[in-house]
Design a protein around this motif. Structure first.
Motif, mmCIF file in Angstrom:
data_model
loop_
_atom_site.group_PDB
_atom_site.id
_atom_site.type_symbol
_atom_site.label_atom_id
_atom_site.label_comp_id
_atom_site.label_asym_id
_atom_site.label_seq_id
_atom_site.Cartn_x
_atom_site.Cartn_y
_atom_site.Cartn_z
ATOM 1 N N CYS A 1 7.945 45.572 6.169
ATOM 2 C CA CYS A 1 7.111 46.413 5.307
ATOM 3 C C CYS A 1 7.341 47.895 5.592
ATOM 4 O O CYS A 1 7.246 48.722 4.695
ATOM 5 N N ARG A 2 7.653 48.234 6.844
ATOM 6 C CA ARG A 2 7.959 49.614 7.181
ATOM 7 C C ARG A 2 9.225 50.074 6.456
ATOM 8 O O ARG A 2 9.329 51.204 6.012
ATOM 9 N N SER A 3 10.182 49.151 6.294
ATOM 10 C CA SER A 3 11.435 49.513 5.626
ATOM 11 C C SER A 3 11.248 49.739 4.132
ATOM 12 O O SER A 3 12.055 50.414 3.505
ATOM 13 N N CYS B 1 8.230 50.928 3.008
ATOM 14 C CA CYS B 1 7.111 51.888 2.982
ATOM 15 C C CYS B 1 5.840 51.282 2.393
ATOM 16 O O CYS B 1 5.160 51.909 1.589
ATOM 17 N N GLU B 2 5.522 50.068 2.779
ATOM 18 C CA GLU B 2 4.303 49.396 2.338
ATOM 19 C C GLU B 2 3.456 49.060 3.554
ATOM 20 O O GLU B 2 3.980 48.738 4.614
#
Length: 163
Positions: A62-64, A66-67
């Protein structure tokens, strides 16, 4: 811990939880699971309550994109699709059916006889206690050690359904 580098082409991965502490989160996870079961497609469910590595993997994924992760989270072909609300809207509009044309179908959805569909079983070495016993042959004493065959919950992947 490592993020899976296996290509997810033609695969659905759903991050869920089976903890009923927050009822709405649990109900959303159940809803998404039922939607994919009704479409009779093969999907991999990664329950973060049963294995903390799945939670770390979800955070990284999710970091990749941007969530902020809010369960359930669905990835199709390795691409972030969204959560329960997005899946429900796509299902009602017919968009989801179009995305699922290239996903492997399941003829008769049935639960694994070994694990009941959870994908995990109590550890065969420590039986879920998370401890193994070591006998010192020189002193005839026993020591309890942390079991290395299972995860932090005393569980191992089911060999029948998880491969």
């Amino acid at each position: 811990f490592q993020v899976s580098t296996v290509p997810e082409f033609g695969r659905i991965v759903i991050y869920t939880t089976s903890l009923r502490v927050v009822r709405t989160t649990f109900e959303r996870c159940e809803l998404v699971r039922k939607i994919f079961q009704n479409h009779r497609v093969k999907f991999e469910e990664k329950n973060i309550a049963l294995n903390s590595d799945y939670g770390k993997e979800l955070d990284e994924r999710c970091r990749s994109v941007c969530e902020v992760p809010s369960l359930p989270v669905v990835f199709i072909d390795g691409h972030y699709l969204g959560g329960a609300e997005k899946i429900l809207l796509m299902n009602e509009s017919g968009e989801l059916q179009d995305l699922l044309t290239k996903i492997e179908r399941v003829q008769h959805p049935q639960e694994c006889r070994s694990c009941g569909g959870f994908g995990f079983l109590p550890c065969s070495a420590c039986h879920g206690s998370k401890m193994s016993v070591f006998r010192n042959c020189f002193t005839d004493s026993f020591k309890a050690l942390k079991c290395t065959a299972c995860n932090e919950n005393g569980l191992q992947r089911c060999r029948s359904c998880a491969g």
